[in-house]
Design an enzyme around this catalytic site. Structure first.
Site, mmCIF file in Angstrom:
data_model
loop_
_atom_site.group_PDB
_atom_site.id
_atom_site.type_symbol
_atom_site.label_atom_id
_atom_site.label_comp_id
_atom_site.label_asym_id
_atom_site.label_seq_id
_atom_site.Cartn_x
_atom_site.Cartn_y
_atom_site.Cartn_z
ATOM 1 N N CYS A 195 -6.024 -7.698 2.230
ATOM 2 C CA CYS A 195 -5.921 -6.247 2.419
ATOM 3 C C CYS A 195 -7.208 -5.722 3.076
ATOM 4 C CB CYS A 195 -5.599 -5.561 1.096
ATOM 5 S SG CYS A 195 -4.940 -3.893 1.301
ATOM 6 N N HIS B 77 -0.657 -8.637 -0.568
ATOM 7 C CA HIS B 77 -1.370 -9.029 -1.781
ATOM 8 C C HIS B 77 -0.745 -10.271 -2.431
ATOM 9 C CE1 HIS B 77 -4.226 -5.670 -2.262
ATOM 10 N NE2 HIS B 77 -3.320 -4.986 -1.583
ATOM 11 N N GLU C 99 -2.060 -12.220 -4.485
ATOM 12 C CA GLU C 99 -2.464 -12.317 -5.893
ATOM 13 C C GLU C 99 -1.507 -11.571 -6.813
ATOM 14 O OE1 GLU C 99 -4.123 -8.334 -4.799
ATOM 15 O OE2 GLU C 99 -3.802 -10.259 -3.781
#
Length: 217
Positions: A93, A189, A191
Site C-alpha cells: 500500500c 493488503h 497481510e
C-alpha cells in the site's frame, strides 16, 4: 525461512498485522525507526499507512492526509540502503508508493472518483489483472485475481526502472516490480488475506509473503 530476519520501518502501533504475517510465515521481524541496524536484516518491509508528504514528489498538498514526514524520510533512507545492497524489499500500500517516489515517480493524491479503492468504508474487493511472466502471475498461475483495496491515493507516473505488473479494472496500479533489483510492491493488503477465501475467491496473500521471503533466503 526460520532464520530470516525482516525489518519493518514504521511505528509498532501500526504494524501488528504485518508482524503477524511474517511470523506466521516463519520469519523473525523487528519494527523500528532506527536506521543503525539495517545491515543485520535480510529483507525490508515497507508497510501501509498514511499519505506521503507531497513535497517529497514535488507537489503541493492536494488532498493528502495523515502525513508523517519523519516516517516518510526514514522509509526512503532505509529503501535507499537496501537498494544499494541489492537486498529484497516488499512495499505494501503506502510502501509501494514509497518505492515509486524514491525512484522519481509521482502520486495521484486523491482518486475519490474511483469506487474500487476508497478507504473510508473498509476494504473494497475487486478484480485485478496481472502482466504475463511477472512474479504474481507466476505464484498465482492465472492472469486475473481478486484482491482487497483500502486507499485513496495511487501511483501516477512510474519511477525509474519500475514496471507495472498489476492493475485494477479502472487502470489504478495494484502491483509493481523493479526491472533488475528484488524490489516488489503491491497496493493491496496481502497481510489481511493470508488464506484462501472460498466464499469470495480472494487471492491468498500468504503467497506474496512466501515469494518475498524466498528472495530474502
Amino acid at each position: 525461512m526460520q532464520n530470516l530476519k525482516i525489518i519493518i520501518i514504521g511505528r509498532s502501533r501500526d504494524t501488528v498485522n504485518y508482524e503477524k504475517a511474517l511470523q506466521r510465515m516463519g520469519a523473525a521481524c523487528l519494527t523500528t525507526m532506527n536506521l543503525g541496524c539495517l545491515s543485520g536484516f535480510d529483507g525490508l518491509l515497507l508497510p501501509g499507512g498514511g499519505d506521503i508528504a507531497p513535497a517529497l514528489f514535488g507537489q503541493r498538498n492536494r488532498g493528502s492526509r495523515n502525513i508523517d514526514v519523519e516516517l516518510d524520510i526514514t522509509q526512503l533512507q532505509a529503501l535507499d540502503f537496501f537498494m544499494k545492497c541489492r537486498r529484497p524489499v516488499l512495499g505494501i500500500c503506502k510502501g509501494m508508493q514509497i518505492i515509486n517516489v524514491c525512484l522519481g515517480g509521482t502520486i495521484i493524491q486523491d482518486i475519490k472518483e474511483s469506487g474500487h479503492h476508497a478507504w473510508d468504508n473498509g476494504d473494497r474487493i475487486h478484480p485485478t489483472h496481472l502482466a504475463p511472466d511477472c512474479f504474481l502471475s507466476e505464484i498465482y498461475g492465472k492472469d486475473t485475481i481478486l484482491t482487497n483495496s483500502a486507499h485513496h491515493q495511487a501511483i501516477g507516473s512510474l519511477g525509474r526502472e519500475l514496471q507495472l505488473i498489476q492493475a485494477a479494472d479502472d487502470g489504478i496500479p495494484e502491483g509493481i516490480s523493479h526491472v533488475s533489483l528484488p524490489i516488489l510492491g503491491v497496493q493491496w493488503h496481502p497481510e489481511r488475506q493470508l488464506s484462501p477465501d472460498s466464499s469470495r475467491e480472494l487471492a491468498d496473500g500468504s503467497l506474496v509473503f512466501s515469494y518475498f521471503l524466498s528472495l530474502c533466503g
